[in-house]
Scaffold this motif. Structure first.
Motif, PDB file in Angstrom:
ATOM      1  N   THR A   1      17.987  53.076  68.503  1.00  0.00           N
ATOM      2  CA  THR A   1      18.414  51.864  69.182  1.00  0.00           C
ATOM      3  C   THR A   1      18.471  52.129  70.678  1.00  0.00           C
ATOM      4  N   ILE A   2      18.567  51.080  71.470  1.00  0.00           N
ATOM      5  CA  ILE A   2      18.702  51.282  72.912  1.00  0.00           C
ATOM      6  C   ILE A   2      20.171  51.537  73.234  1.00  0.00           C
ATOM      7  N   PRO A   3      20.474  52.262  74.306  1.00  0.00           N
ATOM      8  CA  PRO A   3      21.858  52.622  74.631  1.00  0.00           C
ATOM      9  C   PRO A   3      22.800  51.434  74.749  1.00  0.00           C
ATOM     10  N   ALA A   4      22.311  50.287  75.207  1.00  0.00           N
ATOM     11  CA  ALA A   4      23.185  49.133  75.421  1.00  0.00           C
ATOM     12  C   ALA A   4      23.577  48.423  74.133  1.00  0.00           C
ATOM     13  N   ASN A   5      22.914  48.731  73.026  1.00  0.00           N
ATOM     14  CA  ASN A   5      23.210  48.046  71.769  1.00  0.00           C
ATOM     15  C   ASN A   5      24.378  48.730  71.062  1.00  0.00           C
ATOM     16  N   GLU A   6      25.570  48.443  71.539  1.00  0.00           N
ATOM     17  CA  GLU A   6      26.761  49.125  71.035  1.00  0.00           C
ATOM     18  C   GLU A   6      27.062  48.763  69.583  1.00  0.00           C
ATOM     19  N   ARG A   7      26.742  47.546  69.167  1.00  0.00           N
ATOM     20  CA  ARG A   7      26.968  47.175  67.768  1.00  0.00           C
ATOM     21  C   ARG A   7      26.168  48.071  66.825  1.00  0.00           C
ATOM     22  N   SER A   8      24.905  48.276  67.165  1.00  0.00           N
ATOM     23  CA  SER A   8      24.053  49.111  66.329  1.00  0.00           C
ATOM     24  C   SER A   8      24.520  50.565  66.354  1.00  0.00           C
ATOM     25  N   ARG A   9      24.927  51.033  67.511  1.00  0.00           N
ATOM     26  CA  ARG A   9      25.413  52.410  67.617  1.00  0.00           C
ATOM     27  C   ARG A   9      26.702  52.595  66.817  1.00  0.00           C
ATOM     28  N   SER A  10      27.519  51.553  66.782  1.00  0.00           N
ATOM     29  CA  SER A  10      28.749  51.615  65.998  1.00  0.00           C
ATOM     30  C   SER A  10      28.451  51.725  64.508  1.00  0.00           C
ATOM     31  N   VAL A  11      27.433  50.996  64.048  1.00  0.00           N
ATOM     32  CA  VAL A  11      27.027  51.100  62.645  1.00  0.00           C
ATOM     33  C   VAL A  11      26.570  52.526  62.335  1.00  0.00           C
ATOM     34  N   ALA A  12      25.774  53.111  63.227  1.00  0.00           N
ATOM     35  CA  ALA A  12      25.293  54.473  63.019  1.00  0.00           C
ATOM     36  C   ALA A  12      26.452  55.458  62.874  1.00  0.00           C
ATOM     37  N   ARG A  13      27.429  55.350  63.769  1.00  0.00           N
ATOM     38  CA  ARG A  13      28.580  56.260  63.710  1.00  0.00           C
ATOM     39  C   ARG A  13      29.394  56.034  62.434  1.00  0.00           C
ATOM     40  N   ARG A  14      29.575  54.765  62.057  1.00  0.00           N
ATOM     41  CA  ARG A  14      30.370  54.433  60.875  1.00  0.00           C
ATOM     42  C   ARG A  14      29.754  55.016  59.609  1.00  0.00           C
ATOM     43  N   LEU A  15      28.428  55.074  59.568  1.00  0.00           N
ATOM     44  CA  LEU A  15      27.737  55.553  58.375  1.00  0.00           C
ATOM     45  C   LEU A  15      27.487  57.060  58.394  1.00  0.00           C
ATOM     46  N   GLY A  16      27.974  57.742  59.428  1.00  0.00           N
ATOM     47  CA  GLY A  16      27.893  59.195  59.445  1.00  0.00           C
ATOM     48  C   GLY A  16      26.686  59.784  60.134  1.00  0.00           C
ATOM     49  N   PHE A  17      25.896  58.971  60.823  1.00  0.00           N
ATOM     50  CA  PHE A  17      24.760  59.498  61.573  1.00  0.00           C
ATOM     51  C   PHE A  17      25.241  60.344  62.750  1.00  0.00           C
ATOM     52  N   THR A  18      24.458  61.320  63.116  1.00  0.00           N
ATOM     53  CA  THR A  18      24.731  62.166  64.278  1.00  0.00           C
ATOM     54  C   THR A  18      23.779  61.798  65.406  1.00  0.00           C
ATOM     55  N   GLN A  19      24.319  61.568  66.593  1.00  0.00           N
ATOM     56  CA  GLN A  19      23.449  61.309  67.739  1.00  0.00           C
ATOM     57  C   GLN A  19      22.754  62.610  68.108  1.00  0.00           C
TER      58      GLN A  19
END
Length: 212
Positions: A154-172
């Motif tokens: 995702t692009i850095p500004a898409n905080e909603r998508s980044r929040s989903v990634a973190r919630r599901l256990g993805f690692t940046q």
């Protein structure tokens, strides 16, 4: 903006009744993103075009019925050859079912890896639909498909998508500089990764059980 077909949800309700359906609880389900839902999907794209153009490359031009149908035909073929899992999120409505968003899994069979993507109509945000939908896709990816790794970009500004990634256990895992080509210029992409050994279905804090 919630969207239905000219005959509200007619094509969606037909698919739910007669084809593959992946329940996401009593109020929602995943169904194939094919020409069977072309009318409703075109309406959904039209209603969300400006929002999608902000977050995803390739949405600089308004969708057309012909273009949407051609894309859905390609995705239906990709479903059959195992290179893609194209889905739409359908939700219950008073007069049947209507579309609320889309989820996609690109599959690299030889590498046993994939890439998940998703978007949701603004009217349906805040109901946990994306988390439920992506959870179901990840269960399938790491289960029946036997994948070892799934990426999310995702692009850095898409905080909603980044929040989903973190919630599901993805690692940046990093940032790809100027990797996303938008109509107004290039933007960075944030890459998240999740391994099969790391996958744990999210638990709903409200009820203390696994989400459906």
């Amino acid at each position: 903006m919630s969207v239905t077909a000219t005959d509200p949800g007619a094509d969606v309700s037909t698919v739910v009744a007669s084809m593959f359906t992946w329940p996401l609880g009593e109020d929602a389900a995943l169904i194939p993103r094919t020409v069977a839902v072309a009318e409703s999907y075109q309406a959904l794209l039209e209603a969300n075009h400006e929002r999608l153009a902000r977050w995803f490359p390739g949405f600089d031009r308004p969708p057309t019925p012909e273009g949407t149908r051609a894309d859905l035909e390609l995705r239906g073929q990709a479903w059959l050859d195992g290179s893609q899992l194209p889905l739409v999120v359908a939700v219950r409505a008073a007069d049947g079912w209507q579309l609320a968003g889309a989820v996609n899994l690109l599959v690299n069979g030889p590498a046993r890896s994939g890439e998940v993507g998703y978007w949701l109509d603004a009217d349906f945000e805040g109901r946990g639909l994306v988390t439920r939908a992506v959870t179901a896709v990840l269960d399938h990816a790491f289960g029946r498909l036997g994948l070892e790794r799934v990426e999310l970009r995702t692009i850095p500004a898409n905080e909603r998508s980044r929040s989903v990634a973190r919630r599901l256990g993805f690692t940046q895992e990093g940032v790809l500089r100027a990797a996303a080509a938008f109509a107004d210029g290039r933007r960075d992409e944030v890459v998240y990764g999740l391994l099969a050994a790391e996958w744990h279905r999210p638990v709903s804090p409200a009820v203390g059980v696994e989400q459906p």
